[in-house]
Design a protein around this motif. Structure first.
Motif, PDB file in Angstrom:
ATOM      1  N   GLN A  30      52.042  43.793 -61.480  1.00  0.00           N
ATOM      2  CA  GLN A  30      52.458  44.949 -60.663  1.00  0.00           C
ATOM      3  C   GLN A  30      52.010  46.355 -61.206  1.00  0.00           C
ATOM      4  O   GLN A  30      51.569  47.127 -60.357  1.00  0.00           O
ATOM      5  CB  GLN A  30      53.733  45.004 -60.568  1.00  0.00           C
ATOM      6  N   ILE A  64      59.372  48.900 -61.188  1.00  0.00           N
ATOM      7  CA  ILE A  64      58.810  47.579 -61.848  1.00  0.00           C
ATOM      8  C   ILE A  64      59.439  47.350 -63.132  1.00  0.00           C
ATOM      9  O   ILE A  64      59.788  46.181 -63.452  1.00  0.00           O
ATOM     10  CB  ILE A  64      57.111  47.702 -62.126  1.00  0.00           C
ATOM     11  N   ALA A  67      55.602  41.492 -64.095  1.00  0.00           N
ATOM     12  CA  ALA A  67      55.619  43.119 -64.205  1.00  0.00           C
ATOM     13  C   ALA A  67      54.292  43.663 -64.324  1.00  0.00           C
ATOM     14  O   ALA A  67      54.074  44.787 -63.884  1.00  0.00           O
ATOM     15  CB  ALA A  67      56.818  43.527 -65.292  1.00  0.00           C
ATOM     16  N   GLU A 117      57.319  54.136 -58.941  1.00  0.00           N
ATOM     17  CA  GLU A 117      56.785  52.853 -58.823  1.00  0.00           C
ATOM     18  C   GLU A 117      57.025  51.981 -60.210  1.00  0.00           C
ATOM     19  O   GLU A 117      57.239  50.926 -60.207  1.00  0.00           O
ATOM     20  CB  GLU A 117      55.583  52.766 -58.342  1.00  0.00           C
ATOM     21  N   HIS A 171      61.964  44.105 -64.066  1.00  0.00           N
ATOM     22  CA  HIS A 171      61.952  43.223 -65.077  1.00  0.00           C
ATOM     23  C   HIS A 171      63.184  43.058 -66.053  1.00  0.00           C
ATOM     24  O   HIS A 171      63.345  42.016 -66.506  1.00  0.00           O
ATOM     25  CB  HIS A 171      60.846  43.741 -66.235  1.00  0.00           C
TER      26      HIS A 171
END
Length: 105
Positions: free
Chosen positions: A34, A18, A31, A14, A22
């Motif tokens: 997240q 991210i 970002a 994950e 970005h």
């Protein structure tokens, strides 16, 4: 990386997703949000056992080291570095509470 039904690899993937988003145009602020959400989600899913939590945070840090070399895109590195900062903060908090609970100062 699966221990007691907890799959750490999901969080590594994950965070990498991210970082890739970005690199592809997602704003740095989004970002970071997240990443913070992912780290928070992991914290919620960890058991209350402080030594177990410390092991998991340390393992996550070690897993992310492989994805942060000096040859990576700077946008990727910013996201991974932010994740490392948040994870180290969680690890230090767990260590502090372990010491506090054991009566050490």
């Amino acid at each position: 990386m699966r221990e007691n039904g907890f799959d750490l690899q999901l969080y590594v993937v994950e965070i990498r997703k991210i970082a890739a988003a970005h690199q592809s145009g997602l704003s740095l602020l989004e970002a970071k949000r997240q990443v913070d959400s992912t780290v928070q989600h992991m914290r919620i899913n960890l058991r209350d056992d402080k030594p177990y939590q410390a092991r998991q945070w340390s393992t996550l840090l070690d897993a992310l080291k492989a994805y942060n070399r000096n040859t990576v895109d700077p946008r990727w590195a910013k996201v991974i570095n932010h994740a490392n900062f948040r994870i180290k903060s969680r690890l230090n908090t767990v260590i502090y509470y372990r010491k506090r609970l054991s009566g050490q100062q």
